[in-house]
Design an enzyme around this catalytic site. Sequence first.
Site, PDB file in Angstrom:
ATOM      1  N   TYR A   1     -22.452  20.174  16.237  1.00  0.00           N
ATOM      2  CA  TYR A   1     -21.282  19.472  16.787  1.00  0.00           C
ATOM      3  C   TYR A   1     -21.668  18.067  17.261  1.00  0.00           C
ATOM      4  O   TYR A   1     -20.935  17.107  17.062  1.00  0.00           O
ATOM      5  CB  TYR A   1     -20.673  20.261  17.962  1.00  0.00           C
ATOM      6  CG  TYR A   1     -19.338  19.683  18.375  1.00  0.00           C
ATOM      7  CD1 TYR A   1     -18.156  20.130  17.810  1.00  0.00           C
ATOM      8  CD2 TYR A   1     -19.268  18.642  19.308  1.00  0.00           C
ATOM      9  CE1 TYR A   1     -16.937  19.569  18.151  1.00  0.00           C
ATOM     10  CE2 TYR A   1     -18.060  18.072  19.657  1.00  0.00           C
ATOM     11  CZ  TYR A   1     -16.893  18.541  19.075  1.00  0.00           C
ATOM     12  OH  TYR A   1     -15.687  17.977  19.407  1.00  0.00           O
TER      13      TYR A   1
ATOM     14  N   PHE B   1      -1.919  -5.300   4.895  1.00  0.00           N
ATOM     15  CA  PHE B   1      -2.133  -4.045   4.183  1.00  0.00           C
ATOM     16  C   PHE B   1      -1.302  -2.990   4.920  1.00  0.00           C
ATOM     17  O   PHE B   1      -1.187  -3.014   6.143  1.00  0.00           O
ATOM     18  CB  PHE B   1      -3.608  -3.631   4.092  1.00  0.00           C
ATOM     19  CG  PHE B   1      -3.728  -2.383   3.261  1.00  0.00           C
ATOM     20  CD1 PHE B   1      -3.510  -2.443   1.898  1.00  0.00           C
ATOM     21  CD2 PHE B   1      -3.942  -1.147   3.840  1.00  0.00           C
ATOM     22  CE1 PHE B   1      -3.518  -1.289   1.115  1.00  0.00           C
ATOM     23  CE2 PHE B   1      -3.962   0.010   3.071  1.00  0.00           C
ATOM     24  CZ  PHE B   1      -3.748  -0.053   1.703  1.00  0.00           C
ATOM     25  N   THR B   2      -0.760  -2.049   4.152  1.00  0.00           N
ATOM     26  CA  THR B   2       0.235  -1.100   4.677  1.00  0.00           C
ATOM     27  C   THR B   2      -0.219  -0.395   5.962  1.00  0.00           C
ATOM     28  O   THR B   2       0.425  -0.521   7.010  1.00  0.00           O
ATOM     29  CB  THR B   2       0.541  -0.055   3.586  1.00  0.00           C
ATOM     30  OG1 THR B   2      -0.685   0.489   3.112  1.00  0.00           O
ATOM     31  CG2 THR B   2       1.299  -0.687   2.427  1.00  0.00           C
TER      32      THR B   2
ATOM     33  N   ASP C   1     -11.908  -6.190   7.383  1.00  0.00           N
ATOM     34  CA  ASP C   1     -11.557  -4.946   6.687  1.00  0.00           C
ATOM     35  C   ASP C   1     -12.505  -4.915   5.494  1.00  0.00           C
ATOM     36  O   ASP C   1     -12.275  -5.576   4.481  1.00  0.00           O
ATOM     37  CB  ASP C   1     -10.092  -4.955   6.249  1.00  0.00           C
ATOM     38  CG  ASP C   1      -9.728  -3.670   5.499  1.00  0.00           C
ATOM     39  OD1 ASP C   1     -10.661  -2.984   5.016  1.00  0.00           O
ATOM     40  OD2 ASP C   1      -8.534  -3.369   5.384  1.00  0.00           O
TER      41      ASP C   1
ATOM     42  N   LYS D   1     -13.612   3.866  -0.772  1.00  0.00           N
ATOM     43  CA  LYS D   1     -13.570   2.900  -1.889  1.00  0.00           C
ATOM     44  C   LYS D   1     -15.005   2.496  -2.242  1.00  0.00           C
ATOM     45  O   LYS D   1     -15.721   3.250  -2.880  1.00  0.00           O
ATOM     46  CB  LYS D   1     -12.720   1.684  -1.494  1.00  0.00           C
ATOM     47  CG  LYS D   1     -11.220   1.942  -1.509  1.00  0.00           C
ATOM     48  CD  LYS D   1     -10.698   2.608  -0.290  1.00  0.00           C
ATOM     49  CE  LYS D   1      -9.220   2.534  -0.142  1.00  0.00           C
ATOM     50  NZ  LYS D   1      -8.732   3.363   0.978  1.00  0.00           N
TER      51      LYS D   1
ATOM     52  N   ARG E   1       3.186  -1.627  -5.954  1.00  0.00           N
ATOM     53  CA  ARG E   1       2.755  -2.487  -4.847  1.00  0.00           C
ATOM     54  C   ARG E   1       3.745  -3.654  -4.784  1.00  0.00           C
ATOM     55  O   ARG E   1       3.434  -4.778  -5.152  1.00  0.00           O
ATOM     56  CB  ARG E   1       1.333  -3.009  -5.053  1.00  0.00           C
ATOM     57  CG  ARG E   1       0.261  -1.944  -5.075  1.00  0.00           C
ATOM     58  CD  ARG E   1      -0.291  -1.513  -3.718  1.00  0.00           C
ATOM     59  NE  ARG E   1       0.540  -0.643  -2.949  1.00  0.00           N
ATOM     60  CZ  ARG E   1       0.096   0.057  -1.890  1.00  0.00           C
ATOM     61  NH1 ARG E   1      -1.162  -0.030  -1.501  1.00  0.00           N
ATOM     62  NH2 ARG E   1       0.892   0.832  -1.196  1.00  0.00           N
TER      63      ARG E   1
ATOM     64  N   PHE F   1       6.408   4.186   0.880  1.00  0.00           N
ATOM     65  CA  PHE F   1       6.006   4.282  -0.526  1.00  0.00           C
ATOM     66  C   PHE F   1       5.358   5.618  -0.864  1.00  0.00           C
ATOM     67  O   PHE F   1       5.408   6.082  -1.992  1.00  0.00           O
ATOM     68  CB  PHE F   1       5.046   3.133  -0.900  1.00  0.00           C
ATOM     69  CG  PHE F   1       3.787   3.102  -0.083  1.00  0.00           C
ATOM     70  CD1 PHE F   1       3.744   2.485   1.144  1.00  0.00           C
ATOM     71  CD2 PHE F   1       2.636   3.704  -0.552  1.00  0.00           C
ATOM     72  CE1 PHE F   1       2.579   2.469   1.895  1.00  0.00           C
ATOM     73  CE2 PHE F   1       1.459   3.707   0.186  1.00  0.00           C
ATOM     74  CZ  PHE F   1       1.442   3.083   1.426  1.00  0.00           C
TER      75      PHE F   1
HETATM   76  N1  PM9 Z   1      -6.153   1.887   0.548  1.00  0.00           N
HETATM   77  C1  PM9 Z   1      -5.391   2.268  -1.644  1.00  0.00           C
HETATM   78  O1  PM9 Z   1      -5.003   3.046  -2.508  1.00  0.00           O
HETATM   79  C2  PM9 Z   1      -5.302   4.163  -0.002  1.00  0.00           C
HETATM   80  C3  PM9 Z   1      -4.104   4.347   0.824  1.00  0.00           C
HETATM   81  S1  PM9 Z   1      -2.752   3.281   0.596  1.00  0.00           S
HETATM   82  C4  PM9 Z   1      -2.091   3.747  -0.834  1.00  0.00           C
HETATM   83  O2  PM9 Z   1      -5.609   1.068  -1.873  1.00  0.00           O
HETATM   84  C5  PM9 Z   1      -7.570  -1.354   2.829  1.00  0.00           C
HETATM   85  C6  PM9 Z   1      -7.799  -2.715   2.275  1.00  0.00           C
HETATM   86  C7  PM9 Z   1      -7.228  -0.305   2.014  1.00  0.00           C
HETATM   87  C8  PM9 Z   1      -6.969   0.984   2.588  1.00  0.00           C
HETATM   88  C9  PM9 Z   1      -6.540   2.069   1.800  1.00  0.00           C
HETATM   89  C10 PM9 Z   1      -7.126   1.133   3.981  1.00  0.00           C
HETATM   90  C11 PM9 Z   1      -6.895   2.459   4.644  1.00  0.00           C
HETATM   91  C12 PM9 Z   1      -7.470   0.057   4.740  1.00  0.00           C
HETATM   92  N2  PM9 Z   1      -7.680  -1.165   4.168  1.00  0.00           N
HETATM   93  O3  PM9 Z   1      -6.844   5.160   3.084  1.00  0.00           O
HETATM   94  O4  PM9 Z   1      -7.111   5.332   5.510  1.00  0.00           O
HETATM   95  O5  PM9 Z   1      -7.128  -0.505   0.701  1.00  0.00           O
HETATM   96  O6  PM9 Z   1      -9.099   5.409   4.070  1.00  0.00           O
HETATM   97  O7  PM9 Z   1      -7.927   3.307   4.341  1.00  0.00           O
HETATM   98  C13 PM9 Z   1      -5.650   2.759  -0.311  1.00  0.00           C
HETATM   99  P1  PM9 Z   1      -7.718   4.904   4.244  1.00  0.00           P
END
Ligand code: PM9
Length: 462
Positions: A77, A129-130, A220, A263, A387, A454
Amino acid sequence: MEKQKIKHSWAEPYKIKMVELLKMTTLAQRKKAIAAAGYNTFLLKSEDVYIDLLTDSGTSAMSDRQWSGMMLGDEAYAGSANFYHLEETVRDVYGYKYVIPTHQGRGAENILSKTMIKKGDIIPGNMYFTTTRLHQELAGGQFHDVIIDEAHDAENQHPFKGNVDLNKLDVLVKKYGADKIPYICVAVTVNMAGGQPVAMQNMKDLRKYTKKHGIKIILDMTRVAENAFFIQQKEEGYAKHSIRSIVKEICSYTDGATMSAKKDALVNIGGFLALNDKDAYEEASNLVVVYEGLHTYGGLAGRDMEAMAIGIEESVSDAHMKARIGQVIYLGEQLRNFGIPITEPIGGHGIFLDAKRFLPHLDQDKFPAQALAAELYIDSGVRSMERGVVSAGRNPKTGKNYYPKLELVRLTIPRRVYTQAHMDVIAESVENVFVHRNKIKGLKMIHEPKYLRFFQARFAKL
Ligand code: PM9
């Protein structure tokens, strides 16, 4: 036309040890599946998809080293050995002092926003970013776009369309005062602009400006290694620098970072918040126990942290990055040669179809990018992502739709997953849809969720 310096001999620096079988579908099956999914590619079942270009997030193929690292998971843990390996790797590769694991990128965004943003604060960023913008808003902040104008023009050939416009930032500082701006969020590369990079010179200029005004820079760093590739290829003075050294230099101009390790870092789940300031770290490491888990695992299993540590090392290899972006460029060039309108220059993690030019007969209220993504799936089983106006959502104050200049369909390329022959099939399908584009009628939204619509919105054909 942009002149890409990269050579075409980008063959993969790995060979295939295991394969995942794909289901082939018929046209009738795909028509049924997309209608059942409300014409939203997020709502399709993965087993109904042939080539999945929805996202590059969590979809990478892990290496044999990462898989063997999973067997070294220390599932204690507290104080897992894998956490210390991850911490050491983040310090070594990125140069940040403190790291807090999170289940994925938005976990880090939540902790960062809650600890750094006060109600009424202004958060400049190089395009929204979303998830990032939503966490800023939920914490009481207001996002302001300070990306250069070129980024909003899909045809503009600027080599670093992710750059921050320092004049736009200065306008905000003069209007609201620097004390209302806890940090500027700089994304590398810029996802919503088409995976467009930020130049090192821009990072240096921004550091100088923010130092003068006492504003922090939060990176980011989700696709920082891909950004480093473009600096190596396009920015004067960096041709002989390794991706690894460029990544570290980018991070050195910032005060901290949020990371979606799903990513660049080649894992199926994971992320972290990295900080240099001890007090900021103490506050964040306390809050993380509320939302994610103890600060030495943050919602992850020990094995996930091990795979992430190994993936970070692999992500900054020059050979890996040359093949990764070489494959994206290979697809982009095929589409461009056919006359398909795409965002240019070609970015890091995918090819973005310009739905405004692809479907000029549809205005944005008919959701052209959403309709195009659905049509591409029907044609070949290739799954892509909207997008555009759907992703942009609504202004929380006025309730009105944002109408982004960019109305795009993202063909996102997972890392180390698909072959060159897959790229050929994708190109052929996009070309086929392009030939028949006048038949596409557009969509209407029939279900709109409150947050990040979306993901779960549903549509009907017009
Ligand atoms: N990006 C993408 O597909 C996955 C979710 S939105 C459809 O591009 C940036 C630049 C990203 C991102 C996720 C996140 C969030 C933050 N910044 O999905 O929570 O491209 O791991 O990261 C997606 P998490």
